[in-house]
Design a protein around this motif. Structure first.
Motif, short mmCIF file in Angstrom:
data_model
loop_
_atom_site.label_atom_id
_atom_site.label_comp_id
_atom_site.label_asym_id
_atom_site.label_seq_id
_atom_site.Cartn_x
_atom_site.Cartn_y
_atom_site.Cartn_z
N ILE A 116 15.86 47.04 44.44
CA ILE A 116 16.04 48.43 43.97
C ILE A 116 15.47 49.42 44.98
CG2 ILE A 116 15.34 50.07 42.20
CD1 ILE A 116 15.39 47.74 40.20
N SER A 117 14.27 49.12 45.49
CA SER A 117 13.62 50.04 46.42
C SER A 117 14.34 50.11 47.76
CB SER A 117 12.16 49.62 46.62
OG SER A 117 11.51 50.50 47.51
N ALA A 118 14.73 48.94 48.29
CA ALA A 118 15.34 48.91 49.63
C ALA A 118 16.77 49.42 49.61
CB ALA A 118 15.29 47.49 50.18
N VAL A 119 17.58 48.91 48.68
CA VAL A 119 18.99 49.33 48.63
C VAL A 119 19.10 50.80 48.27
CG1 VAL A 119 21.19 48.94 47.47
CG2 VAL A 119 19.77 47.00 48.09
N GLY A 120 18.22 51.27 47.42
CA GLY A 120 18.31 52.66 46.97
C GLY A 120 17.82 53.68 47.98
N THR A 121 17.05 53.24 48.99
CA THR A 121 16.46 54.21 49.92
C THR A 121 16.83 53.98 51.37
OG1 THR A 121 14.45 52.87 50.11
CG2 THR A 121 14.47 54.58 48.41
N ARG A 129 12.89 57.91 51.05
CA ARG A 129 12.37 56.80 51.85
C ARG A 129 10.85 56.87 51.96
NH1 ARG A 129 11.26 54.41 56.57
NH2 ARG A 129 12.59 52.71 57.32
N ALA A 130 10.32 58.07 52.13
CA ALA A 130 8.87 58.23 52.22
C ALA A 130 8.19 57.85 50.92
CB ALA A 130 8.53 59.67 52.60
N PHE A 131 8.79 58.24 49.79
CA PHE A 131 8.22 57.88 48.49
C PHE A 131 8.21 56.36 48.30
CE2 PHE A 131 8.85 56.83 43.99
CZ PHE A 131 7.72 57.41 43.43
N ALA A 132 9.32 55.71 48.66
CA ALA A 132 9.39 54.26 48.53
C ALA A 132 8.37 53.58 49.43
CB ALA A 132 10.80 53.78 48.86
N SER A 133 8.24 54.05 50.65
CA SER A 133 7.26 53.47 51.57
C SER A 133 5.84 53.65 51.06
CB SER A 133 7.40 54.10 52.96
OG SER A 133 8.68 53.84 53.52
N ALA A 134 5.58 54.77 50.39
CA ALA A 134 4.24 55.03 49.87
C ALA A 134 3.86 54.02 48.79
CB ALA A 134 4.16 56.45 49.34
N TRP A 135 4.76 53.77 47.82
CA TRP A 135 4.40 52.83 46.77
C TRP A 135 4.35 51.40 47.31
CZ3 TRP A 135 6.32 48.42 44.85
CH2 TRP A 135 7.67 48.10 45.05
N GLU A 136 5.17 51.10 48.30
CA GLU A 136 5.14 49.76 48.88
C GLU A 136 3.82 49.50 49.60
OE1 GLU A 136 9.97 49.99 49.58
OE2 GLU A 136 8.58 49.99 51.29
N LEU A 137 3.38 50.46 50.39
CA LEU A 137 2.09 50.30 51.08
C LEU A 137 0.95 50.22 50.09
CD1 LEU A 137 2.55 52.72 54.11
CD2 LEU A 137 2.51 50.23 54.15
N ALA A 189 10.43 44.62 50.20
CA ALA A 189 11.20 45.86 50.25
C ALA A 189 11.20 46.45 51.66
CB ALA A 189 10.65 46.87 49.24
N GLN A 190 10.06 46.43 52.32
CA GLN A 190 10.00 46.99 53.68
C GLN A 190 10.86 46.19 54.65
OE1 GLN A 190 5.83 47.24 54.66
NE2 GLN A 190 5.63 49.25 53.73
N VAL A 191 10.77 44.85 54.55
CA VAL A 191 11.56 44.00 55.45
C VAL A 191 13.05 44.15 55.15
CG1 VAL A 191 12.03 41.62 56.10
CG2 VAL A 191 9.68 42.38 55.78
N LEU A 192 13.41 44.18 53.87
CA LEU A 192 14.82 44.30 53.49
C LEU A 192 15.38 45.65 53.89
CD1 LEU A 192 17.24 43.01 52.12
CD2 LEU A 192 16.39 43.87 49.92
#
Length: 309
Positions: A116-121, A129-137, A189-192
């Motif tokens: 969801i995170s990778a495909v959607g951003t 993308r920044a929001f997704a990277s923030a929750w992933e980190l 998510a980051q790798v995908l």
């Protein structure tokens, strides 16, 4: 045949190395193993202690103990627990089900969140993308033990949505699986996303869009398959994270499983149990590596000709 032989030799080497490291690690733990087995409140006489040490082989030279353990393991005998006086195979079989259930649920949750995170951003608006990277980190940085306590406090103590400790049923599996899955989902998510963005920049993606395919169809039908190879590469790390994290997660949520069994065995220096769990974990890595090779062939047909050659 050469490929199968190499895989077999590599698998045996992994099992041997795991058994050897577990044996040496347990002997490096300070303290008298007999005293640890008997407990601090024991009143056993020195004669009884010597008798127990002789029965368990602790009075033999370290090399003799090491070769004896390897010989029994090679014959398929995992031995019996020093503390519980039960065959190690039975103990592992009893606790394997809850751990497999937790690991499977965590894997499904981690893959779903990562997709969801990778495909959607991927290649989307920079803010998304920044929001997704923030929750992933954030998910990657949180220790599993602290994350489990946080989820337990919020959703069990305050909101009372899930059982607190030792519950049964699907509801009792939600928080442990989420605790184990969140850090894994952040990495996946980051790798995908990186693989998707690289695939979407390839000529085949432009051709697919020129044929009238929507952005979603290009991502799911074409780019995702090209990016899936990076996820297969992380399969070994994923299994290791699940097995290692299960020790903490099962302790936090009071769940049965291999994690609790391993923790108790290490504290009591119950060597047969520790060796059995280590070998099961190592065998899991060997099997997963073989499955990853097959997945590579399914994902990338170009590798099939190389294998045949």
């Amino acid at each position: 045949m050469r490929t199968l032989l190499k895989r077999l030799v590599a698998g045996l080497a992994v099992l041997y190395g795991a058994a050897s490291l577990a044996f040496l690690s347990l002997h490096l733990i300070p303290g008298d193993p007999v005293a640890i087995l008997l407990g601090p409140a024991t009143t056993a006489s020195p004669e009884v202690r010597r008798q127990i040490s002789a029965e368990l082989g602790f009075d033999r030279p370290l090399l003799t103990q090491y070769l004896g353990h390897l010989g029994r393991l090679a014959s398929g005998d995992l031995g019996s627990s020093y503390q519980l006086q039960r065959p190690v195979g039975w103990l592992i079989a009893d606790q394997l089900g809850p751990t497999v259930q937790l690991a499977a649920a965590a894997t499904v949750v981690a893959l779903a969140l990562a997709l969801i995170s990778a495909v959607g951003t991927a290649s989307r608006h920079p803010a998304a993308r920044a929001f997704a990277s923030a929750w992933e980190l954030t998910a990657i940085s949180l220790p599993s033990y602290w994350l489990g306590v946080l989820l337990l406090t919020a959703f069990s103590f305050h909101l009372r949505l899930f059982p607190i400790i030792g519950g049964v049923g699907p509801a009792a599996l939600v928080l442990p699986a989420l605790t184990l899955a969140l850090p894994i989902a952040g990495v996946l998510a980051q790798v995908l996303r990186e693989g998707l963005e690289s695939a979407l920049a390839q000529p085949f993606a432009l051709t697919a869009r020129a044929r009238g395919l929507s952005q979603t169809a290009v991502r799911l039908r074409h780019a995702l398959r090209h990016a899936a190879g990076s996820l297969a590469t992380l399969a070994g790390w994923l299994v290791g994270t699940l097995l290692g994290g299960a020790v903490l997660v099962e302790t936090v949520f009071g769940r049965p499983g291999l994690g609790a069994l391993t923790l108790q065995a290490v504290q009591n220096r119950d060597m047969p149990v520790v060796m059995g769990v280590v070998l099961v974990s190592a065998a899991t890595f060997v099997v997963i590596s073989a499955v990853v090779d097959l997945l590579y062939l399914a994902i990338d047909p170009r590798l099939r000709g190389a294998v045949v050659t």
